[in-house]
Structures are given as structure tokens and as C-alpha cells.
Motif scaffolding. Structure first.
Motif, PDB file in Angstrom:
ATOM      1  N   GLY A  24       0.796  -1.220   0.000  1.00 36.48           N
ATOM      2  CA  GLY A  24       0.000   0.000   0.000  1.00 36.48           C
ATOM      3  C   GLY A  24       0.829   1.271   0.000  1.00 36.48           C
ATOM      4  N   CYS A  25       2.142   1.144  -0.144  1.00 37.94           N
ATOM      5  CA  CYS A  25       2.977   2.346  -0.122  1.00 37.94           C
ATOM      6  C   CYS A  25       2.795   3.141  -1.416  1.00 37.94           C
ATOM      7  CB  CYS A  25       4.445   1.983   0.067  1.00 37.94           C
ATOM      8  SG  CYS A  25       5.223   1.206  -1.351  1.00 37.94           S
ATOM      9  N   ASP A  26       2.840   4.432  -1.268  1.00 36.10           N
ATOM     10  CA  ASP A  26       2.756   5.338  -2.418  1.00 36.10           C
ATOM     11  C   ASP A  26       3.365   6.663  -1.970  1.00 36.10           C
ATOM     12  OD1 ASP A  26       2.234   6.598  -4.768  1.00 36.10           O
ATOM     13  OD2 ASP A  26       0.080   6.783  -4.453  1.00 36.10           O
ATOM     14  N   PHE A  27       4.691   6.717  -1.929  1.00 42.82           N
ATOM     15  CA  PHE A  27       5.346   7.936  -1.479  1.00 42.82           C
ATOM     16  C   PHE A  27       6.598   8.207  -2.300  1.00 42.82           C
ATOM     17  CE2 PHE A  27       7.251   4.616   1.197  1.00 42.82           C
ATOM     18  CZ  PHE A  27       8.602   4.924   1.124  1.00 42.82           C
ATOM     19  N   ASN A  28       7.064   9.445  -2.223  1.00 41.02           N
ATOM     20  CA  ASN A  28       8.340   9.818  -2.814  1.00 41.02           C
ATOM     21  C   ASN A  28       8.965  10.911  -1.959  1.00 41.02           C
ATOM     22  OD1 ASN A  28       7.162  12.307  -3.730  1.00 41.02           O
ATOM     23  ND2 ASN A  28       6.298  11.155  -5.423  1.00 41.02           N
ATOM     24  N   TYR A  29      10.281  10.990  -2.015  1.00 41.54           N
ATOM     25  CA  TYR A  29      10.991  11.996  -1.235  1.00 41.54           C
ATOM     26  C   TYR A  29      12.290  12.378  -1.926  1.00 41.54           C
ATOM     27  CZ  TYR A  29      13.922   8.149   0.495  1.00 41.54           C
ATOM     28  OH  TYR A  29      14.763   7.089   0.584  1.00 41.54           O
ATOM     29  N   LYS A  30      12.800  13.522  -1.525  1.00 39.53           N
ATOM     30  CA  LYS A  30      14.089  14.019  -2.001  1.00 39.53           C
ATOM     31  C   LYS A  30      14.889  14.392  -0.771  1.00 39.53           C
ATOM     32  CE  LYS A  30      16.247  17.761  -4.564  1.00 39.53           C
ATOM     33  NZ  LYS A  30      16.038  18.991  -5.332  1.00 39.53           N
ATOM     34  N   LEU A  31      16.127  13.933  -0.710  1.00 34.12           N
ATOM     35  CA  LEU A  31      16.988  14.175   0.432  1.00 34.12           C
ATOM     36  C   LEU A  31      18.328  14.683  -0.076  1.00 34.12           C
ATOM     37  CD1 LEU A  31      17.160  13.865   3.499  1.00 34.12           C
ATOM     38  CD2 LEU A  31      17.945  11.549   3.142  1.00 34.12           C
ATOM     39  N   VAL A  32      18.758  15.834   0.421  1.00 37.86           N
ATOM     40  CA  VAL A  32      20.036  16.420   0.007  1.00 37.86           C
ATOM     41  C   VAL A  32      20.910  16.576   1.235  1.00 37.86           C
ATOM     42  CG1 VAL A  32      21.150  18.417  -1.049  1.00 37.86           C
ATOM     43  CG2 VAL A  32      18.911  17.672  -1.864  1.00 37.86           C
ATOM     44  N   PHE A  33      22.125  16.046   1.160  1.00 37.71           N
ATOM     45  CA  PHE A  33      23.108  16.249   2.210  1.00 37.71           C
ATOM     46  C   PHE A  33      24.471  16.302   1.549  1.00 37.71           C
ATOM     47  CE2 PHE A  33      21.934  11.807   2.088  1.00 37.71           C
ATOM     48  CZ  PHE A  33      23.131  11.119   2.091  1.00 37.71           C
TER      49      PHE A  33
END
Length: 145
Positions: A24-33
């Protein structure tokens, strides 16, 4: 005999819960380091992480794909494939390659902080606690609020 049958069915349902919940997952993300820019997404249990080591130098990218399982605040990613499209060997590229090639599964603790952020804790390869902005739902049982 009926009690044993119901007990076995309950155990099977309990074992299938992380698989079905993760679908059931439905996600997105952006990570900057420093030295990295990462994009992660999950759709119907298929997790993808794209890592750009040294994004300012245009040093290519690495891709990790896997199956996503989620139950009771714990997530696991079973790695099905990884790709390396880096151009030069740098410290950031080595970190990216180690991340995608080192293990065949990853275990994380993921908790919703609010509707736009989740907290992720991973103990390996070194302890790391991150607050990650995202869009979507973490699992089928995720309330979305």
C-alpha cells in the motif's frame, strides 16, 4: 482440530501482514546532504532509491531497487537489483556504491512525524536519524493525517 486450523490461519495472516501492508505504499521523497542527492519512491511495494554522488560535479548515479515491507513502524527493503552509473571514483561515489552493493536487505524504523514528514532511523552501517520531507502514504495502514 478446528482450533489448530484457525491458529495456523492466524499465523499465516500475521506473516503476510508486512507484505500486504507494504504493497500500500505510495510515497516519494528528495533528500540532500553533503556529497549526495537522493530520490526515493515506493509504489505498490516496489521501492527505488536513486543516489547522485557529487551532484555538482555530474558524477552519474546509483540505483537500488527492492521490495518494500512495512509493519508496526518497522520497514524492510529486500534488494532485488542495483545499478552503478557513476563516472569517477570519489569518496561520495564509494559511499553510494557501498550502500547499494553491501547488503541484500535493509531494515529501518519509520514513523510519521506529520503529514509531510517522517522520521527514519537506521542502525547500519552507522546509526543515523533523519527527518525526511515526503509526499504520499507509507503503507496501506497509514492514516495520511
Amino acid at each position: 482440530m478446528k482450533k489448530i486450523k484457525y491458529l495456523i490461519m492466524a499465523l499465516i495472516a500475521l506473516m503476510l501482514f508486512p507484505i500486504l501492508n507494504g504493497m500500500g505504499c505510495d510515497f516519494n521523497y528528495k533528500l540532500v546532504f553533503p556529497g549526495h542527492e537522493q530520490f526515493g519512491s515506493c509504489k505498490f511495494g516496489q521501492y527505488t532509491l536513486i543516489d547522485y554522488p557529487d551532484p555538482k560535479q555530474d558524477n552519474g548515479y546509483t540505483v537500488l531497487k527492492g521490495l518494500y515491507f512495512y509493519a508496526f513502524g518497522n520497514a524492510a527493503v529486500l534488494v532485488t537489483s542495483n545499478e552503478d552509473h557513476t563516472k569517477k571514483i570519489t569518496d561520495s561515489a564509494i559511499e553510494s556504491l557501498n550502500m547499494v552493493n553491501k547488503r541484500f536487505w535493509y531494515q529501518l524504523s519509520i514513523k510519521r512525524l506529520n503529514k509531510d514528514q517522517f522520521v527514519m532511523y537506521s542502525a547500519k552501517p552507522k546509526p543515523k536519524l533523519q527527518v525526511i520531507p515526503y509526499d504520499g502514504t507509507l503503507a496501506m495502514t497509514d492514516s495520511g493525517s
